[in-house]
Design an enzyme around this catalytic site. Structure first.
Site, short mmCIF file in Angstrom:
data_model
loop_
_atom_site.label_atom_id
_atom_site.label_comp_id
_atom_site.label_asym_id
_atom_site.label_seq_id
_atom_site.Cartn_x
_atom_site.Cartn_y
_atom_site.Cartn_z
CB THR A 137 -0.93 0.02 1.22
OG1 THR A 137 -0.17 0.14 2.43
CG2 THR A 137 -1.78 -1.23 1.27
N GLY A 138 0.39 2.31 -0.61
CA GLY A 138 1.23 3.50 -0.76
C GLY A 138 2.45 3.19 -1.61
N GLY A 192 8.40 6.84 -2.85
CA GLY A 192 9.13 6.71 -1.60
C GLY A 192 9.42 5.28 -1.18
CB ILE A 193 9.40 3.73 2.20
CG1 ILE A 193 10.54 4.56 2.81
CG2 ILE A 193 9.41 2.32 2.78
CD1 ILE A 193 10.38 4.85 4.29
CE1 TYR A 206 3.94 9.47 10.25
CE2 TYR A 206 5.81 9.84 11.70
CZ TYR A 206 5.25 9.21 10.60
OH TYR A 206 6.00 8.32 9.87
#
Length: 246
Positions: free
Chosen positions: A12-13, A17-18, A150
């Site tokens: 997911t995502g 990036g990562i 966060y």
């Protein structure tokens, strides 16, 4: 042969990036990787980069109907799911006196609620001995100013990994957290009005003298996804250049 030959993974995502680095690495290790995220253009670029070992499914993990659609695509391949990298999350700096309902709901909605249902809805598809990897953060362990909401979401992530490792042990499913320190991604550098100054300040705090690279986090994800970590569950693997270790 790679560490994940013939396996099926979901990231997911996974468009940047990562998440993108993780998808690239899992595919390089032999897995077929489903990548999901909210931005179709990024996912298309990810599939172009990875090639036929990747399938893109646009969706928002905070939307349960989108999660159902994502898993329907995985189910359609007919091989279940061996690796779940629950990576998608958002962050922003907001001090206590400026926290709003919207800020709180957005971060907890994606980082906690979305991540929880990402894992829950994967359960019928997870094969015996599957690996679930949650993306944590060293911020869960420290009190960085203006990062309270966060950090709290990532503390919840760490707690869930422990509980779910216990709950899923009967199926041989391992659940771990990968815990990055400051990593040079668009998401991190986009948090500050002056990205270069922000990067310099972070670099001075890291014992290894630099920020991490997404590929270094992805290497840890591949390890946790593979049989090389077969006796590891409920753990948090720190990839932080020593920032909170020494």
């Amino acid at each position: 042969m790679g560490l994940l030959e013939g396996k099926t993974a979901l990231v997911t995502g996974g468009g940047t990036g990562i998440g993108l680095a993780g998808a690239v690495r899992l595919a390089a290790e032999g897995a077929h990787v489903f990548v999901t995220g909210r931005r179709e253009a990024e996912l298309d670029a990810a599939v172009e980069l990875i090639g036929p070992a990747a399938t893109a499914v646009t969706g928002d993990i905070a939307d349960l109907a989108d999660l159902d659609r994502i898993y329907e695509a995985v189910r359609g391949r007919g091989q279940g799911l061996d690796v779940l990298f629950a990576n998608a999350s958002v962050a922003s700096f907001v001090p206590l006196e400026q926290i709003t309902e919207e800020h709180f709901d957005t971060l907890f909605g994606i980082n906690v609620r979305g991540m929880l249902f990402t894992v829950q809805k994967a359960l019928p598809l997870l094969n015996e001995g599957a690996s679930v990897i949650l993306n944590g953060s060293t911020n869960a362990d420290v009190g960085a100013e203006a990062f309270g909401v966060y950090a709290a979401t990532k503390a919840a992530t760490r707690s869930f990994a422990r509980t779910w490792a216990n709950e899923l042990k009967g199926r041989g499913i391992r659940v771990n957290t990968v815990t990055p320190g400051p990593t040079e991604t668009p998401g991190l550098l986009g948090l500050a009005p002056d990205p270069e100054e922000f990067k310099r300040n972070l670099t001075t705090q890291v014992p290894l003298g630099r920020l991490g690279r997404p590929e270094e986090i992805a290497a840890a994800v591949a390890f946790l996804a593979s049989g090389q970590s077969s006796f590891i569950t409920g753990s948090s693997l720190y990839v932080d250049g020593g920032l909170h270790q020494v």
